[in-house]
Enzyme design. Structure first.
Site, PDB file in Angstrom:
ATOM      1  N   HIS A   1      10.034  -0.701   7.711  1.00 54.69           N
ATOM      2  CA  HIS A   1      10.798  -0.162   9.162  1.00 54.69           C
ATOM      3  C   HIS A   1      11.676  -1.320   9.638  1.00 54.69           C
ATOM      4  O   HIS A   1      11.750  -2.097   9.144  1.00 54.69           O
ATOM      5  CB  HIS A   1       9.325   0.079   9.764  1.00 54.69           C
ATOM      6  CG  HIS A   1       8.587   1.284   8.912  1.00 54.69           C
ATOM      7  ND1 HIS A   1       8.905   2.555   8.987  1.00 54.69           N
ATOM      8  CD2 HIS A   1       7.350   0.869   8.267  1.00 54.69           C
ATOM      9  CE1 HIS A   1       8.087   3.083   7.937  1.00 54.69           C
ATOM     10  NE2 HIS A   1       7.080   2.361   7.677  1.00 54.69           N
TER      11      HIS A   1
ATOM     12  N   GLU B   1       3.286  -1.170  12.810  1.00 52.88           N
ATOM     13  CA  GLU B   1       3.398  -1.356  11.515  1.00 52.88           C
ATOM     14  C   GLU B   1       4.670  -2.338  11.338  1.00 52.88           C
ATOM     15  O   GLU B   1       4.408  -3.614  10.705  1.00 52.88           O
ATOM     16  CB  GLU B   1       3.690  -0.142  10.661  1.00 52.88           C
ATOM     17  CG  GLU B   1       3.998  -0.491   9.196  1.00 52.88           C
ATOM     18  CD  GLU B   1       4.258   0.490   8.319  1.00 52.88           C
ATOM     19  OE1 GLU B   1       4.339   1.807   8.998  1.00 52.88           O
ATOM     20  OE2 GLU B   1       4.526   0.695   7.153  1.00 52.88           O
TER      21      GLU B   1
ATOM     22  N   HIS C   1       4.144  -2.395   3.408  1.00 54.03           N
ATOM     23  CA  HIS C   1       4.009  -1.427   4.511  1.00 54.03           C
ATOM     24  C   HIS C   1       2.502  -1.639   5.004  1.00 54.03           C
ATOM     25  O   HIS C   1       1.558  -2.298   4.237  1.00 54.03           O
ATOM     26  CB  HIS C   1       4.302  -0.057   3.924  1.00 54.03           C
ATOM     27  CG  HIS C   1       5.809   0.002   3.948  1.00 54.03           C
ATOM     28  ND1 HIS C   1       6.477   0.955   4.787  1.00 54.03           N
ATOM     29  CD2 HIS C   1       6.819  -0.339   3.092  1.00 54.03           C
ATOM     30  CE1 HIS C   1       7.865   0.853   4.385  1.00 54.03           C
ATOM     31  NE2 HIS C   1       7.926   0.309   3.248  1.00 54.03           N
TER      32      HIS C   1
ATOM     33  N   GLU D   1       0.745  -0.799   0.485  1.00 54.97           N
ATOM     34  CA  GLU D   1       0.254  -0.215   1.738  1.00 54.97           C
ATOM     35  C   GLU D   1      -1.063  -1.094   2.012  1.00 54.97           C
ATOM     36  O   GLU D   1      -2.303  -0.730   1.587  1.00 54.97           O
ATOM     37  CB  GLU D   1      -0.011   1.171   1.406  1.00 54.97           C
ATOM     38  CG  GLU D   1       1.189   2.070   1.437  1.00 54.97           C
ATOM     39  CD  GLU D   1       1.804   2.301   2.602  1.00 54.97           C
ATOM     40  OE1 GLU D   1       1.591   1.980   3.799  1.00 54.97           O
ATOM     41  OE2 GLU D   1       2.756   3.132   2.404  1.00 54.97           O
TER      42      GLU D   1
HETATM   43 ZN   LIG Z   1       5.516   2.165   6.097  1.00 52.36          ZN
END
Ligand SMILES: [Zn+2]
Length: 232
Positions: free
Chosen positions: A12, A30, A84, A147
């Site tokens: 991001h 995030e 992430h 993640e």
């Molecule tokens: Zn993400």
């Protein structure tokens, strides 16, 4: 020996207007969490020799997925590691590679995944998965995506708010990369226990008139600093 090139893609864009912040929950964004993990990775991976690191961003930055994979491809990265934080109602850690990825990419995923799980930060190992994500598909080198917990889960959010836990998550990424690439630590990098023996000297002024030097030294002494004058 040519240096290995590791492209770290911090997911991001950032916390500013017009930027993609990624997932949001429990007072966390995030974009900020992965940035903090990335900064620890930068320090830790810097302790290894024969490796170059490039980050998609080390701050808030408008940067598309296409720009990221293009940058890594043009640079000629050996590895692409995208970081992430998950969302959507779950708990724990999972990692991804491209569905068509071969043995090399699988070995990369195995190394990083198991090092992160080995840090025992997360309460659940959701497994090594495959997905047709842009960054995995369009990058030419071995690529994986992590993640790191669910931002909208209270247990995981508490982990992501802990500096020491983020350092462990970063260390898992770095140790996985180092193991996969066979990196060695730089000879001058010592274990943290001996870092306190390092001596950093601070110079506050240089004077042609000794009287001025004496005055400043006296001033600093008054404030509790240890001072000495050196003639050069
Ligand atoms: Zn993400």
């Amino acid at each position: 020996m040519a240096k290995k090139k590791v492209y770290i893609d911090l997911g991001h864009e950032g916390d500013l207007k017009g930027m993609d912040p990624g997932a949001v929950g429990n007072g966390l964004k995030e974009c900020n969490v992965v940035l903090e993990i990335g900064k620890y990775i930068k320090d830790m991976l810097g302790e290894y020799e024969n490796v170059e690191i490039k980050f998609s961003r080390l701050g808030d930055k408008n940067f598309s997925l296409e720009q990221r994979t293009n940058e890594a491809n043009v640079w000629g990265a050996d590895l692409y590691l995208s970081i992430h934080i998950n969302a959507g109602g779950g708990i724990g850690f999972e990692s991804y590679i491209y569905p068509g990825a071969g043995a090399k990419t699988q070995a990369f995923q195995n190394a990083v995944h198991s090092k992160i799980i080995g840090k025992k930060v997360f309460t659940k190992d959701r497994g090594k998965k495959r997905a047709n994500f842009h960054v995995l598909r369009e990058s030419k080198m071995a690529a994986m995506l992590t993640e790191n917990g669910f931002i909208d889960n209270k247990t995981d959010a508490a982990i992501l708010k802990s500096r020491s836990k983020l350092i462990l998550i970063a260390a898992g990424h770095v140790e996985g990369v180092a193991e996969f690439l066979g990196l060695k630590k730089k000879p001058e990098s010592k274990p943290t226990s001996s870092n306190s023996e390092k001596l950093y000297k601070v110079q506050v002024g240089a004077f042609s008139d000794k009287g001025n030097a004496d005055n400043l030294a006296a001033e600093l002494k008054k404030k509790g600093y240890q001072t000495y004058i050196v003639q050069e």
